[in-house]
Design a protein around this motif. Structure first.
Motif, PDB file in Angstrom:
ATOM      1  N   UNK A 125     100.806 -17.003 -70.464  1.00 14.55           N
ATOM      2  CA  UNK A 125     101.866 -17.851 -71.028  1.00 14.55           C
ATOM      3  C   UNK A 125     101.890 -17.728 -72.549  1.00 14.55           C
ATOM      4  N   UNK A 126     100.718 -17.668 -73.172  1.00 18.38           N
ATOM      5  CA  UNK A 126     100.668 -17.499 -74.631  1.00 18.38           C
ATOM      6  C   UNK A 126     101.260 -16.152 -75.041  1.00 18.38           C
ATOM      7  N   UNK A 127     101.063 -15.145 -74.234  1.00 20.43           N
ATOM      8  CA  UNK A 127     101.649 -13.829 -74.516  1.00 20.43           C
ATOM      9  C   UNK A 127     103.174 -13.910 -74.422  1.00 20.43           C
ATOM     10  N   UNK A 128     103.686 -14.647 -73.426  1.00 26.10           N
ATOM     11  CA  UNK A 128     105.143 -14.832 -73.321  1.00 26.10           C
ATOM     12  C   UNK A 128     105.684 -15.561 -74.548  1.00 26.10           C
ATOM     13  N   UNK A 129     104.969 -16.597 -74.989  1.00 25.64           N
ATOM     14  CA  UNK A 129     105.396 -17.347 -76.171  1.00 25.64           C
ATOM     15  C   UNK A 129     105.349 -16.448 -77.398  1.00 25.64           C
ATOM     16  N   UNK A 130     104.296 -15.650 -77.532  1.00 26.75           N
ATOM     17  CA  UNK A 130     104.173 -14.733 -78.660  1.00 26.75           C
ATOM     18  C   UNK A 130     105.317 -13.722 -78.662  1.00 26.75           C
ATOM     19  N   UNK A 131     105.689 -13.213 -77.495  1.00 21.55           N
ATOM     20  CA  UNK A 131     106.809 -12.272 -77.405  1.00 21.55           C
ATOM     21  C   UNK A 131     108.113 -12.938 -77.850  1.00 21.55           C
ATOM     22  N   UNK A 149     108.459 -27.705 -71.365  1.00 24.53           N
ATOM     23  CA  UNK A 149     108.854 -28.721 -72.342  1.00 24.53           C
ATOM     24  C   UNK A 149     108.633 -28.219 -73.766  1.00 24.53           C
ATOM     25  N   UNK A 150     109.331 -28.836 -74.695  1.00 22.28           N
ATOM     26  CA  UNK A 150     109.181 -28.518 -76.113  1.00 22.28           C
ATOM     27  C   UNK A 150     107.749 -28.783 -76.564  1.00 22.28           C
ATOM     28  N   UNK A 154     105.071 -26.114 -78.282  1.00 20.43           N
ATOM     29  CA  UNK A 154     104.326 -26.370 -79.523  1.00 20.43           C
ATOM     30  C   UNK A 154     102.827 -26.194 -79.299  1.00 20.43           C
ATOM     31  N   UNK A 155     102.359 -26.652 -78.143  1.00 18.20           N
ATOM     32  CA  UNK A 155     100.942 -26.502 -77.811  1.00 18.20           C
ATOM     33  C   UNK A 155     100.573 -25.018 -77.747  1.00 18.20           C
ATOM     34  N   UNK A 156     101.389 -24.208 -77.063  1.00 19.61           N
ATOM     35  CA  UNK A 156     101.100 -22.779 -76.939  1.00 19.61           C
ATOM     36  C   UNK A 156     101.190 -22.062 -78.285  1.00 19.61           C
ATOM     37  N   UNK A 157     102.171 -22.416 -79.096  1.00 25.93           N
ATOM     38  CA  UNK A 157     102.300 -21.797 -80.422  1.00 25.93           C
ATOM     39  C   UNK A 157     101.057 -22.098 -81.258  1.00 25.93           C
ATOM     40  N   UNK A 158     100.628 -23.341 -81.240  1.00 27.55           N
ATOM     41  CA  UNK A 158      99.429 -23.737 -81.979  1.00 27.55           C
ATOM     42  C   UNK A 158      98.198 -22.989 -81.471  1.00 27.55           C
TER      43      UNK A 158
END
Length: 187
Positions: A125-131, A149-150, A154-158
């Motif tokens: 999921x973090x890789x998807x967010x990074x992409x 959710x938003x 934010x949690x994954x970005x952090x």
């Protein structure tokens, strides 16, 4: 020809220091190195690469090819009974800045993750967010695309920032791209 290709060129003579506790083993490895067209040097300070029987000499800063060593942090690790061609290829590869591992090392399974290395592992999921960050998407757009959710975005970005040691989105994408450039070769 690229700089890396020049450093791997088979006609380039490298200076190699041979480190082995047993004199007969040191002589045998020195012959292998010399027959491969390299220059065997006595002083490790003058070497381009160190060929070690077992683990690397303590405090060694030059690229090391270890035969039968247990130190996975070294650039080159081969089995103790590696043939002359594998040793020559490993010496050339580590001199060019590449990483060399035992054939089949990837199939051995996962080893224990050292605590200091745990920060480098990103979840799917973090890789998807990074992409999505790399595409320049906002948190809100990422949440819509991934159907989360938003707050979760934010949690994954952090988490991505923390794991990559980044403070901004751009820095996170740049650091992730830099890490992808590291290559591992198998002989």
């Amino acid at each position: 020809m690229s700089e890396a290709a020049n450093r791997l060129a088979p006609n380039r003579r490298l200076r190699v220091a041979v480190h082995a506790a047993d004199a007969s083993r040191r002589n045998a490895l020195s012959r292998v190195v010399a027959e491969a067209g390299h220059v065997v040097v006595d002083a490790r300070e003058a070497a381009d690469v160190v060929l070690a029987d077992g683990d690397a000499p303590p405090g060694e800063t030059r690229p090391v090819v270890a035969l039968g060593g247990a130190d996975d942090d070294l650039p080159g690790v081969l089995s103790r009974d590696a043939d002359a061609g594998q040793i020559d290829a490993a010496i050339r590869a580590v001199a060019a800045g590449l990483i060399v591992r035992l054939p089949g090392a990837a199939e051995l399974g996962f080893g224990a993750v050292r605590e200091g290395d745990g920060h480098a592992l990103l979840t799917p999921r973090e890789i998807e967010v990074l992409a999505a960050l790399a595409e320049g998407m906002t948190n809100k757009a990422i949440a819509r695309r991934l159907n989360i959710s938003l707050h979760t975005v934010k949690f994954h970005v952090e988490s991505v920032f923390r794991k990559l040691g980044a403070r901004t989105r751009t820095e996170a994408v740049a650091k992730a791209s830099e890490r992808r450039r590291y290559e591992t070769i198998t002989l």
